[in-house]
Write a protein that holds these residues in place. Structure first.
Motif, PDB file in Angstrom:
ATOM      1  N   VAL A   1      17.387 111.433 -52.750  1.00 11.25           N
ATOM      2  CA  VAL A   1      16.873 111.992 -51.496  1.00 11.25           C
ATOM      3  C   VAL A   1      16.148 110.937 -50.658  1.00 11.25           C
ATOM      4  O   VAL A   1      15.394 111.276 -49.742  1.00 11.25           O
ATOM      5  CB  VAL A   1      15.943 113.209 -51.757  1.00 11.25           C
ATOM      6  CG1 VAL A   1      16.719 114.377 -52.343  1.00 11.25           C
ATOM      7  CG2 VAL A   1      14.777 112.820 -52.655  1.00 11.25           C
TER       8      VAL A   1
ATOM      9  N   ASN B   1      11.831 113.202 -42.954  1.00 12.43           N
ATOM     10  CA  ASN B   1      11.341 114.523 -43.299  1.00 12.43           C
ATOM     11  C   ASN B   1      10.037 114.490 -44.080  1.00 12.43           C
ATOM     12  O   ASN B   1       9.271 115.420 -44.035  1.00 12.43           O
ATOM     13  CB  ASN B   1      12.381 115.271 -44.126  1.00 12.43           C
ATOM     14  CG  ASN B   1      13.630 115.544 -43.340  1.00 12.43           C
ATOM     15  OD1 ASN B   1      13.893 114.920 -42.339  1.00 12.43           O
ATOM     16  ND2 ASN B   1      14.413 116.477 -43.797  1.00 12.43           N
TER      17      ASN B   1
ATOM     18  N   ARG C   1      16.959 109.115 -48.256  1.00 12.39           N
ATOM     19  CA  ARG C   1      17.162 109.132 -46.795  1.00 12.39           C
ATOM     20  C   ARG C   1      16.182 110.067 -46.080  1.00 12.39           C
ATOM     21  O   ARG C   1      16.028 109.996 -44.870  1.00 12.39           O
ATOM     22  CB  ARG C   1      18.599 109.495 -46.457  1.00 12.39           C
ATOM     23  CG  ARG C   1      18.971 110.902 -46.840  1.00 12.39           C
ATOM     24  CD  ARG C   1      20.412 111.181 -46.528  1.00 12.39           C
ATOM     25  NE  ARG C   1      20.763 112.467 -47.094  1.00 12.39           N
ATOM     26  CZ  ARG C   1      21.838 113.119 -46.820  1.00 12.39           C
ATOM     27  NH1 ARG C   1      22.715 112.600 -45.979  1.00 12.39           N
ATOM     28  NH2 ARG C   1      22.088 114.269 -47.373  1.00 12.39           N
ATOM     29  N   TYR C   2      15.534 110.937 -46.824  1.00 11.97           N
ATOM     30  CA  TYR C   2      14.587 111.886 -46.240  1.00 11.97           C
ATOM     31  C   TYR C   2      13.132 111.447 -46.374  1.00 11.97           C
ATOM     32  O   TYR C   2      12.237 112.128 -45.895  1.00 11.97           O
ATOM     33  CB  TYR C   2      14.728 113.261 -46.905  1.00 11.97           C
ATOM     34  CG  TYR C   2      16.102 113.833 -46.817  1.00 11.97           C
ATOM     35  CD1 TYR C   2      16.614 114.280 -45.609  1.00 11.97           C
ATOM     36  CD2 TYR C   2      16.905 113.923 -47.947  1.00 11.97           C
ATOM     37  CE1 TYR C   2      17.893 114.801 -45.528  1.00 11.97           C
ATOM     38  CE2 TYR C   2      18.185 114.448 -47.879  1.00 11.97           C
ATOM     39  CZ  TYR C   2      18.673 114.883 -46.664  1.00 11.97           C
ATOM     40  OH  TYR C   2      19.936 115.403 -46.584  1.00 11.97           O
TER      41      TYR C   2
END
Length: 110
Positions: free
Chosen positions: A25, A2, A27-28
């Motif tokens: 966060v 992201n 993983r984004y």
């Protein structure tokens, strides 16, 4: 992914990595480090937007590079950025954590 963070200076990367780990966060987010110019053009072209959150900026070249390939720019209303980007960017108050959210929410509801 992201959020892609491009930054060749390790002091900034280290701070950002700590923050992202603390907020859970990771993983984004992907840290790309230094990216050659040709790859930057590709990244800008594939991006939904370039975010320029800088409080102190010398000129804001990254935003102009993104604009050159039609990538929207979201920038801090700070330093030289409003003068350089003028009405070509969406500006947010960098010290107000809700300002960008409010603008985004308002824009998507119209």
């Amino acid at each position: 992914m992201n959020l892609a963070i491009v930054c060749a200076r390790s002091v900034f990367t280290e701070r950002a990595e700590k923050y992202i780990q603390r907020e859970k966060v990771s993983r984004y987010v992907k840290f790309l480090g230094y990216v050659p110019d040709k790859e930057l053009i590709s990244l800008y072209s594939q991006s939904e937007a370039l975010v320029q959150p800088s409080l102190i900026e010398g000129f804001g070249l990254t935003g102009l590079e993104a604009m050159a390939v039609k990538t929207p720019v979201i920038a801090a209303n700070a330093s030289c950025l409003p003068e350089v980007y003028q009405n070509a960017a969406l500006f947010f108050e960098p010290l107000d954590s809700n300002d960008l959210y409010k603008k985004n929410f308002t824009a998507t509801r119209k």
